[in-house]
Design a protein around this motif. Structure first.
Motif, short mmCIF file in Angstrom:
data_model
loop_
_atom_site.label_atom_id
_atom_site.label_comp_id
_atom_site.label_asym_id
_atom_site.label_seq_id
_atom_site.Cartn_x
_atom_site.Cartn_y
_atom_site.Cartn_z
N VAL A 175 0.83 -1.21 0.00
CA VAL A 175 0.00 0.00 0.00
C VAL A 175 0.87 1.27 0.00
N SER B 20 -9.38 -7.76 -2.96
CA SER B 20 -8.97 -7.50 -1.58
C SER B 20 -10.11 -6.82 -0.82
N THR C 28 -9.72 -4.42 0.80
CA THR C 28 -9.43 -2.99 0.73
C THR C 28 -10.38 -2.26 -0.24
N ALA D 167 -12.01 2.64 -2.60
CA ALA D 167 -10.64 2.44 -2.14
C ALA D 167 -9.99 3.79 -1.85
N ASN E 157 -6.38 4.26 -1.60
CA ASN E 157 -4.98 4.40 -2.02
C ASN E 157 -4.83 3.77 -3.40
N GLY F 135 -5.38 -0.04 -3.67
CA GLY F 135 -6.79 -0.41 -3.55
C GLY F 135 -7.58 -0.03 -4.80
N ARG G 116 -12.40 -11.46 -2.77
CA ARG G 116 -11.93 -10.40 -1.87
C ARG G 116 -11.32 -11.03 -0.63
N ASN H 177 -7.26 -10.94 5.54
CA ASN H 177 -5.82 -10.85 5.83
C ASN H 177 -5.17 -12.23 5.78
N ARG I 177 -8.64 -7.38 12.70
CA ARG I 177 -8.70 -7.85 11.32
C ARG I 177 -9.17 -9.29 11.27
N ASP J 285 -5.06 3.38 8.48
CA ASP J 285 -5.61 2.15 9.07
C ASP J 285 -7.05 2.36 9.53
N CYS K 122 -12.01 -4.62 10.66
CA CYS K 122 -12.40 -5.08 9.33
C CYS K 122 -12.53 -6.60 9.37
#
Ligand code: NAD
Ligand code: UFG
Length: 337
Positions: free
Chosen positions: A86, A124, A126, A144, A146, A149, A175, A178, A230, A294, A298
């Motif tokens: 990222v 993802s 994200t 997203a 970033n 993402g 998707r 983690n 996560r 962050d 999630c």
């Protein structure tokens, strides 16, 4: 089926290649080794008793991919090849758009020319917009924040558009939440270059003595212990999810999206504790300010994948840590060059 696995030497792809072999499929791996090493092939071969074909090349090279699809009589593609850091994506957005978007476009063009209709894509969590109630469902709001993402969200949109225009193709976006852990043999696992960005590989390197202590990014989140939560999923569960998605998607036209997660959130301190139990020592950590970008928490609602794919994650956080520790302690410097 003969399955082309782009980014095939990478962390999730190598475990998926093994799962495909166990299921009786034939993976053909394609990688340019920008973030992996050929040595992983020896490990797959030792576990599977057969050595998959590995093609060294770039997924952005459409002619090369087309030739691979034809020569190996490929039935379906799993597209892992991408850049995934990222922070680096913020500093080098063009590299990310080129690799992740151009790579997918070149692959889709090659598939069309070679008549290959089935694709499973590594998306993802994200892609979900922040600050939604947990757990996240596939029909939740997207957005997203970033460049990395955004590449995942753009590819999902491209796949939906192409599938809408061509009723003969079957595209599935998975998707991931983690991914962590390693193969239970301890011979395959995650091998990040340099200092890891992600929690579990960082903790593993603290446990093995390569790094002095974990920095916990914030303990003032609105979570039970104040640290970020996560949905950590064992890489072998994730690998089996790909096999289920390929078996389900092949021949079923349209574009499909599934969460692959466990449905359970774990905090940073939960992970530190579980890893400490796995390696038999207390792991040093210090609390530092939050990391920019962050979210507090999630985790997935995995019900749709269970209903449609007949897949669900079964491995616990303790197993994730034990397997990651077995890999890290037996291979403190990752795969050999
Ligand atoms: P990884 O870096 O281990 O694997 C990616 C592989 O793709 C590497 O082997 C790399 O060398 C290869 N590659 C990259 N660009 C290429 C190109 N242009 N041509 C050929 N090969 C290329 O990463 P991973 O964790 O296994 O992730 C696999 C996929 O899953 C990626 O698409 C990633 O964005 C996605 N994903 C990962 C996570 C995670 O936390 N690990 C979470 C969500 C989604
Ligand atoms: N964390 C620490 N210290 C560290 C690293 C992480 O406290 O050294 C914390 C983070 O603040 C977060 C949690 O551990 O609360 C997990 O962080 P990771 O970096 O392991 O994972 P993220 O959820 O931030 O990001 C991952 C992938 C992204 C992907 C995202 C959503 O790295 O690529 O999941 O799927 F976009």
């Amino acid at each position: 089926m003969q399955i082309l696995v782009t980014g095939g030497a990478g962390y999730i792809a190598s475990h998926t290649a093994l799962a495909l072999l166990e299921r009786g499929h034939v993976p053909v791996l394609l990688d340019n080794f920008v973030n992996s090493k050929p040595a992983v092939l020896d490990r797959i071969a030792a576990l599977a008793g057969t050595r998959p074909v590995l093609l060294r090349g770039d997924v952005r090279d459409g002619a090369f991919v087309e030739q691979a699809l034809r020569e190996h009589r490929i039935d379906a593609v799993i597209h892992f090849a991408a850049l995934k850091a990222v922070g680096e994506s913020v500093a080098k957005p063009l590299d990310y758009y080129d690799n992740n978007i151009h790579g997918t476009l070149a692959l889709l063009g090659a598939m069309r020319r070679a008549g290959v209709k089935t694709l499973v894509f590594s998306s993802s969590a994200t892609v979900y917009s922040a600050d939604q109630p947990m757990p996240l469902r596939e029909d939740g709001a997207l957005g997203a924040v970033n460049p990395y993402g955004r590449t995942k969200l753009m590819v999902e949109n491209i796949l939906a558009d192409v599938a809408a225009a061509d009723p003969s193709v079957s595209f599935t976006s998975l998707r991931y939440f983690n991914p962590v852990g390693a193969h239970p043999s301890g011979t395959m696992g995650e091998d990040p270059r340099g200092i890891p960005n992600n929690l579990m590989p960082f903790v593993a390197q603290v446990a093995v003595g390569r790094l002095p202590r974990l920095r916990v990014f914030g303990n003032d989140y609105p979570t039970p212990d104040g640290t970020g939560m996560r949905d950590y999923i064992h890489v072998c569960d994730l690998a089996e999810g790909h096999v289920a998605a390929i078996d389900h998607g092949h021949g079923k036209a349209g574009s499909h999206v599934f969460n692959l997660g466990t449905g359970t959130g774990s905090s940073v301190l939960d992970v530190v504790k579980a890893f400490g139990q796995a390696c038999g020592k207390d792991l040093p950590y210090e609390v530092v300010p939050r990391r920019a970008g962050d979210v507090a928490a999630c985790w997935a609602d995995p019900a749709y994948a269970e209903k449609v794919l007949g897949w669900r994650a079964t491995r616990t956080m303790q197993t994730m840590c034990e397997d990651a520790w077995r890999w890290q302690s037996a291979n403190p410097n990752g795969y050999p060059d």
